[in-house]
Scaffold this motif. Structure first.
Motif, short mmCIF file in Angstrom:
data_model
loop_
_atom_site.label_atom_id
_atom_site.label_comp_id
_atom_site.label_asym_id
_atom_site.label_seq_id
_atom_site.Cartn_x
_atom_site.Cartn_y
_atom_site.Cartn_z
N HIS A 125 -41.23 23.23 -94.30
CA HIS A 125 -40.59 23.32 -95.62
C HIS A 125 -39.17 23.84 -95.48
CE1 HIS A 125 -44.36 22.52 -97.77
NE2 HIS A 125 -44.93 23.26 -96.82
N LEU A 126 -38.39 23.68 -96.55
CA LEU A 126 -36.98 24.06 -96.54
C LEU A 126 -36.66 25.02 -97.69
CD1 LEU A 126 -35.41 20.55 -95.85
CD2 LEU A 126 -35.76 22.38 -94.18
N GLY A 127 -35.50 25.64 -97.58
CA GLY A 127 -34.95 26.41 -98.67
C GLY A 127 -35.82 27.59 -99.10
N LYS A 128 -35.82 27.83 -100.42
CA LYS A 128 -36.53 28.98 -100.99
C LYS A 128 -38.04 28.93 -100.73
CE LYS A 128 -33.24 29.99 -104.71
NZ LYS A 128 -33.06 30.11 -106.18
N LYS A 129 -38.58 27.70 -100.76
CA LYS A 129 -40.02 27.58 -100.52
C LYS A 129 -40.36 28.02 -99.11
CE LYS A 129 -43.98 24.53 -101.03
NZ LYS A 129 -44.47 23.20 -101.44
N ARG A 130 -39.52 27.64 -98.14
CA ARG A 130 -39.75 28.04 -96.75
C ARG A 130 -39.73 29.56 -96.62
NH1 ARG A 130 -38.78 25.79 -91.48
NH2 ARG A 130 -38.23 27.43 -89.97
N LYS A 131 -38.73 30.20 -97.27
CA LYS A 131 -38.64 31.67 -97.21
C LYS A 131 -39.87 32.33 -97.83
CE LYS A 131 -33.59 31.93 -97.18
NZ LYS A 131 -32.40 32.40 -97.91
N ARG A 132 -40.30 31.77 -98.97
CA ARG A 132 -41.49 32.35 -99.65
C ARG A 132 -42.73 32.21 -98.78
NH1 ARG A 132 -45.39 30.08 -102.55
NH2 ARG A 132 -44.29 28.10 -102.84
N LEU A 133 -42.93 31.02 -98.21
CA LEU A 133 -44.11 30.79 -97.37
C LEU A 133 -44.03 31.62 -96.08
CD1 LEU A 133 -44.54 26.93 -97.81
CD2 LEU A 133 -45.90 28.76 -98.86
N LYS A 134 -42.83 31.77 -95.54
CA LYS A 134 -42.69 32.59 -94.34
C LYS A 134 -43.02 34.05 -94.64
CE LYS A 134 -39.60 33.59 -90.49
NZ LYS A 134 -38.28 33.33 -89.87
N LEU A 135 -42.62 34.51 -95.81
CA LEU A 135 -42.94 35.88 -96.21
C LEU A 135 -44.46 36.05 -96.35
CD1 LEU A 135 -41.96 38.67 -97.06
CD2 LEU A 135 -41.79 37.82 -99.41
#
Length: 507
Positions: A125-135
């Motif tokens: 995933h990319l962008g904000k979704k990637r950051k949210r999922l990584k968190l």
């Protein structure tokens, strides 16, 4: 027309298995609306009725809901407050561990399938979704106490191994803490009464009590809170001398019990106990009127003749002929202070003598007794039978040769004991082989129904049995036995005492 008063009876055992509690409740139900609140063992319904008595069961030993806030109910504790509050705080901490343990799945592999544990959860995933999922991934990872710095560079198979080890370690640690807390809880003895109260007071009640009848100290703190809440009269039915029980609490523990009971006695309106000796003991502790004595006399529904005709008597159940000496012991098998190990050793030296037990069965205690019998080579002469309804006990045991009650005088409570089994044996017209303890000795000598034996050794018990066997059974029963049993020691006589007390409280 004024409605009948409401009586709420509290008991920490299951009610139908406690002869004293259910007898009193049934007797009172003739004039009062009686509800018994009691323990709910596995397999028992939550609500039932028995001879006009409502029975509401709940799991009072459940520690999963205990919190320190529950302690606010015990504002009346003054002498025992410090220790009680400390123990309640410990139990509240245990509750958090218990909840965490229950949240952990029993099959760790299920948790390992959570996609948030792996980089694949966010890397596509990319962008904000990637950051949210990584968190989410990092949060799940840290939640399992695995170092985050290992995550990027470790292979999936190795990661699974680490996670499995981490989860298992965590599960074992919490399980150990829960086990230790549970063991500590059972060592609280009378302080368990606060847990009974906390879980009882969570119940949804219908109606309002006029009298709260608390059986034993284990229900007394709940009774105090309930009586204060509803403005009801409080009766304390002391089945034991609580500060004098034979429990391994040590001097400090006895002091806590003493303080807890005295805190509660300040709020008691009337006190009932089981014998004259116990009444004198409590008269020195309780500032109210002299305690009312309600002895453990039995109710007889199944007569000895009916039991024999229906093959429900203990001799028929054991498959023994009339001429075989058979001693009977009623009540649960307890490994300490009841003298049954000494009885086994004594019987092993009396080749023709058999022993039957009748009462609640628990595998651990049964095995203890049977192992003693096996070691002495008399396994075939020990017969163990399940409980029968309390009003069938007299008929069931009457075909035995004699009753044996070898209670050990290890505490004042035991020395003053007047248990159900004593009155059941007398009502069955059985000669009673009794320990040389003051109150029971006086009972047997007054009724002239049996003999007193040296209970402190197997040889003393053997000598007592031999004395009994050397004579005819009828020589151990007096002509005056019937009169005393009907006028002084019958259940109808005890019922009069109970109803008189209730009438005085409500006048």
């Amino acid at each position: 027309m004024k409605s009948r008063p409401n009586v709420w009876s509290l008991n920490y055992h299951e009610a139908l298995g406690d002869a004293r509690v259910i007898k009193e409740a049934v007797s009172l139900a003739a004039k009062y609306n009686v509800t018994v609140f009691c323990d709910r063992p596995s397999g028992f319904s939550k609500h039932t009725e028995f001879e006009d008595v409502k029975i509401n069961r709940f799991e009072w030993k459940d520690l999963s809901l205990i919190s320190h806030d529950d302690f606010q109910n015990f504002d009346y504790l003054t002498r025992a407050r410090k220790v009680a509050e400390m123990e309640f705080r410990r139990l509240a901490n245990h509750t958090e561990n218990l909840r965490e343990l229950r949240r952990l799945p029993s099959d760790i592999s299920v948790l390992l399938e959570d996609p948030r544990l792996y980089r694949e959860h966010y890397k596509s995933h990319l962008g904000k979704k990637r950051k949210r999922l990584k968190l989410e991934h990092l949060t799940a990872w840290w939640g399992l106490k695995v170092k985050a710095k290992l995550a990027p560079s470790i292979r999936k198979s190795a990661r699974l191994s680490i996670l499995n080890e981490s989860l298992t370690s965590r599960h074992q640690r919490i399980a150990k803490e829960v086990k230790e807390a549970n063991q500590a809880f059972w060592n609280l003895y009378q302080l368990k009464s606060l847990v009974f109260a906390a879980n009882f007071l969570r119940q949804e009640f219908e109606g309002v009590p006029d009298i709260v009848h608390a059986h034993d100290i284990f229900t007394l703190p709940a009774g105090v809170v309930l009586a204060k809440q509803y403005g009801a009269k409080l009766i304390y039915d002391a089945h034991e001398l609580e500060t004098e029980r034979a429990t391994n609490v040590g001097p400090a523990g006895r002091d806590i019990v003493d303080r807890l009971e005295r805190d509660c006695l300040d709020h008691v309106d009337a006190l009932i106990t089981v014998s004259d000796g116990a009444a004198r003991f409590y008269a020195n502790r309780y500032k109210g009127s002299f305690p009312t004595v309600v002895m453990n006399a039995p109710v007889v529904e199944l007569t000895p003749e009916e039991a024999v005709a229906r093959k429900l008597d203990v001799r028929s159940m054991a498959g023994l002929e009339e001429d075989v000496p058979l001693l009977v012991y009623t009540g649960g098998i307890q490994r300490e202070h009841r003298g049954l190990d000494k009885v086994i050793e004594a019987i092993s030296q009396l080749p023709k003598c058999h022993l039957a037990t009748l009462g609640p069965r628990h595998a651990r205690d049964d095995n203890w007794l049977l192992q003693h019998a096996k070691a002495k080579g008399i396994l075939d002469r020990v017969h163990m039978f399940d409980s029968v309804p309390h009003d069938h006990v007299v008929g069931t045991i009457a075909s035995a040769s004699a009753a044996i009650i070898p209670i050990q005088g290890v505490s004042l409570s035991y020395q003053m004991a007047m248990p159900n089994k004593l009155f059941e044996a007398a009502a069955a017209k059985l000669p009673i082989l009794i320990s040389d303890l003051p109150d029971m000795r006086a009972f047997v000598e007054e009724l002239d129904i049996g003999l007193v034996m040296d209970h402190t050794s197997a040889d003393g018990i053997k000598s007592g049995i031999e004395r009994f066997l050397s004579g005819d059974r009828d020589t151990w029963i007096s002509d005056r036995t019937d009169d005393l049993l009907s006028t002084k020691y019958s259940w109808s006589a005890q019922t009069k005492n109970l109803h008189t007390l209730y009438a005085e409280l409500l006048c």
